[in-house]
Scaffold this motif. Structure first.
Motif, short mmCIF file in Angstrom:
data_model
loop_
_atom_site.label_atom_id
_atom_site.label_comp_id
_atom_site.label_asym_id
_atom_site.label_seq_id
_atom_site.Cartn_x
_atom_site.Cartn_y
_atom_site.Cartn_z
N ILE A 1 -84.76 9.18 -16.05
CA ILE A 1 -84.45 9.88 -17.43
C ILE A 1 -83.87 11.29 -16.87
CG2 ILE A 1 -84.82 10.58 -19.74
CD1 ILE A 1 -87.18 8.67 -19.69
N PRO A 2 -82.47 11.66 -17.25
CA PRO A 2 -81.89 12.77 -16.63
C PRO A 2 -82.40 13.86 -17.78
CG PRO A 2 -80.13 11.58 -17.63
CD PRO A 2 -81.42 10.65 -17.53
N PRO A 3 -82.58 15.25 -17.49
CA PRO A 3 -82.92 16.11 -18.25
C PRO A 3 -81.89 16.79 -19.17
CG PRO A 3 -82.38 17.04 -16.33
CD PRO A 3 -82.20 15.62 -16.01
N TYR A 4 -80.66 16.02 -19.05
CA TYR A 4 -79.36 16.94 -19.73
C TYR A 4 -79.43 16.21 -21.20
CZ TYR A 4 -78.76 17.86 -15.05
OH TYR A 4 -78.82 18.06 -13.73
N TYR A 5 -79.86 15.50 -21.57
CA TYR A 5 -79.50 14.77 -22.82
C TYR A 5 -80.59 14.71 -24.09
CZ TYR A 5 -75.88 13.54 -19.34
OH TYR A 5 -75.01 13.94 -18.37
N ASP A 6 -80.23 13.73 -25.09
CA ASP A 6 -81.33 14.06 -26.13
C ASP A 6 -82.44 13.17 -25.49
OD1 ASP A 6 -81.04 14.10 -29.39
OD2 ASP A 6 -82.40 12.47 -28.80
N SER A 7 -83.72 13.60 -26.00
CA SER A 7 -84.90 12.68 -25.48
C SER A 7 -85.31 11.39 -26.03
CB SER A 7 -86.32 13.65 -25.74
OG SER A 7 -86.31 13.95 -27.04
N MET A 8 -84.45 10.93 -27.40
CA MET A 8 -84.95 9.79 -27.53
C MET A 8 -84.43 8.56 -26.44
SD MET A 8 -83.58 8.01 -31.05
CE MET A 8 -81.91 7.42 -30.62
N ILE A 9 -85.36 7.67 -26.34
CA ILE A 9 -85.14 6.63 -25.14
C ILE A 9 -85.23 5.36 -25.83
CG2 ILE A 9 -85.87 8.10 -23.19
CD1 ILE A 9 -88.72 6.61 -23.38
N ALA A 10 -85.92 5.26 -26.98
CA ALA A 10 -85.75 3.80 -27.54
C ALA A 10 -86.15 3.84 -28.99
CB ALA A 10 -87.02 3.15 -26.86
N LYS A 11 -85.54 2.73 -29.48
CA LYS A 11 -85.78 2.66 -31.10
C LYS A 11 -86.62 1.29 -31.22
CE LYS A 11 -81.90 2.85 -32.46
NZ LYS A 11 -79.96 3.34 -33.04
N LEU A 12 -87.67 1.25 -31.98
CA LEU A 12 -88.59 -0.03 -32.26
C LEU A 12 -88.38 -0.11 -33.75
CD1 LEU A 12 -90.48 -2.10 -31.62
CD2 LEU A 12 -92.28 -0.38 -31.52
N ILE A 13 -87.90 -1.32 -34.08
CA ILE A 13 -87.75 -1.61 -35.46
C ILE A 13 -88.36 -3.08 -35.69
CG2 ILE A 13 -85.66 -2.07 -37.16
CD1 ILE A 13 -84.27 -0.80 -34.05
#
Ligand code: ADP
Ligand code: ADP
Ligand code: MG
Length: 447
Positions: free
Chosen positions: A378-390
């Motif tokens: 995971i690169p450090p440059y972007y938003d920290s959201m990595i998944a959505k569980l629905i």
């Protein structure tokens, strides 16, 4: 009609859009930064083009590189996803000029909605209830004092060009107003390059309830019910659900109609969300309109059965909406948890790094939208959201239970995540009761 779409985004939303294009038989062009060479969206799209360096300003916000990528690949349309350029009306104008179809609302509607102080005025004219406050932009401290005394403290000073919870300050008394005004102005200049601010009454302990709307380019518009986003940490959404625990068919009808009136003011088309605050007495107030697809759109997809991304693409092709208001039926209860690469024990500090191993839950009524995989860095440059569980259950109780089971099964090793925090939230008595407001998560420690 177009046979190829460029996706000007990354992460799970880029994957989500690629999947919709595949179902529609449309070719896909991914764009990626040099930090995203091994990102999933760059791997699975039909074509992938590097558009610049790791920093967003060099890549995902690099408008010239995006237009060039369209020209090189022959992509005739751009889907912006959310964040990045999704609400940048000058980029929409640039796309128009270059003959590239924007999958979203037109530039004028986006611009009008983006100016929150002016948008409020238009809402009043359209008969949409708004929070009492200043008539447009507040010019001086004297003005601010006068208006605040009239509407009564506490008040919020809000950036007219605001977004992402920035440029908002609360004043509980006249003594605090000067400080709030200059702090909000300063932050507004820093983040939006525009120091205009307006004032509105601070609603005590409201809920955040938003209405999803979708409209075609022929004047048809439909609302798809609500999402309750009252589970927020410092104005950031953590968990969303539909129906809202406080909703009644009557209130939904009223809010739905208000949202459609709001959209109509600017001849809005494509997908959009009208955000409302709802107070203890179930009075609702327009807050703003988001002129893009939202992070939490799967919640609406799962309660309505409508594929919002496919519908967005069809609308941009000039097709009429594929359903009418009376076709929309809400079934069951849906909850979404945002899974972030962050450490709740260290003040939710983002924790990028390498995913050593991963196991995602599944089963009846469980959906995962993600772009991460085993071995992914995971690169450090972007938003920290990595998944959505629905998850979807027949009712709220079943959905909560299903979410707990799914979260307990979810395994992401190598980085810190907020999975346990989400589990604690699901187990919280106040959450379980359904009786909470936008401040409740800030008042307790679930780490
Ligand atoms: P949603 O209502 O879709 O959940 P969020 O507030 O979570 O919207 O924002 C979606 C994404 O866009 C997030 O990654 C957020 O950081 C980003 N974002 C939202 N508004 C802005 C803004 N004004 N400037 C920069 N990024 C923003
Ligand atoms: P942004 O454009 O940054 O998303 P919003 O106007 O949507 O700004 O406000 C962000 C958040 O601030 C809302 O989700 C809500 O939690 C809170 N908020 C905004 N206006 C008010 C208000 N008048 N009273 C109480 N809380 C508010
Ligand atoms: Mg908002």
């Amino acid at each position: 009609m177009f046979d190829k779409i460029l996706i000007a985004n990354r992460g799970e939303i880029a994957i989500r859009i690629i999947r919709a294009c595949r179902e529609l038989g449309i070719g896909t062009v991914a764009v990626y930064s040099t930090a995203d060479k091994s990102a999933l969206h760059a791997q699975i799209a039909d074509e992938a083009i590097c558009i610049g360096g790791p920093r967003s300003s060099d890549s995902y916000l690099n408008t010239k590189a995006l237009i060039a990528a369209c020209e090189i690949t022959g992509a005739k349309a751009i889907h912006p996803g959310f964040g990045f350029l999704s609400e940048d009306s000058s980029f929409v104008k640039l796309c128009d000029k270059c003959g590239i179809k924007w999958i979203g609302p037109n530039a004028a509607a986006m611009e009008a909605m983006g100016n929150k102080a002016n948008a409020k005025g238009a809402m009043i004219e359209a008969g949409v209830p708004v929070v009492t406050g200043s008539d447009g932009v507040v010019e001086s401290l004297e003005d601010a004092k006068k208006i605040s005394a009239e509407i009564g403290y506490p008040v919020l000073v809000k950036a007219s060009a605001g977004g992402g919870g920035r440029g908002i300050r609360r004043a509980d008394s006249e003594e605090e107003l000067e400080e709030a005004l200059s702090a909000a102005k300063q932050e507004a200049i820093q983040f939006f390059g525009n120091g205009d601010v307006y004032i509105e009454k601070f609603i005590v302990n409201p809920r955040h309830v938003e209405i999803q709307i979708i409209a075609d380019e022929h004047g048809n518009a439909v609302h798809l019910g609500e999402r309750d986003c009252s589970c927020q940490r410092r104005n950031q959404k953590v968990l969303e659900e539909s129906p809202s625990p406080i909703m009644t068919p009557e209130l939904r009808g009223k809010m739905g109609q208000a949202a459609l009136r709001a959209a109509k003011v600017y001849g809005y088309y494509n997908a959009g969300t009208v955000e409302f605050l709802v107070d203890k007495d179930k009075n609702f107030y327009f807050m703003e309109m988001n002129a893009r697809i939202q992070v939490e759109h799967p919640v609406t997809e799962m309660v309505t059965g409508v594929d919002l991304i496919k519908e967005q693409i069809r609308i941009a092709m000039g097709l009429p909406l594929s359903f009418r208001q009376e076709d929309i039926e809400l079934t069951g209860h849906v909850i979404e948890c945002r899974i972030n690469a962050e450490d709740p024990r260290q003040n939710f500090r983002p924790c990028p790094g390498k995913i050593q191993s991963i196991h995602m839950p599944g089963g009846f009524g469980v959906r995962i939208d993600t772009a991460v995989y085993q071995g992914y860095q995971i690169p450090p440059y972007y938003d920290s959201m990595i998944a959505k569980l629905i998850v979807k259950g027949r009712n709220r109780e079943e959905a909560i239970t299903k979410m707990k089971v799914a979260l307990s099964e979810m395994l992401i090793e190598g980085i810190q995540t907020n999975i346990d925090f989400q589990l604690n939230l699901l187990r919280d008595k106040e959450f379980e009761s359904g009786d909470f407001d936008i401040g409740f998560l800030n008042r307790k420690d679930l780490t």
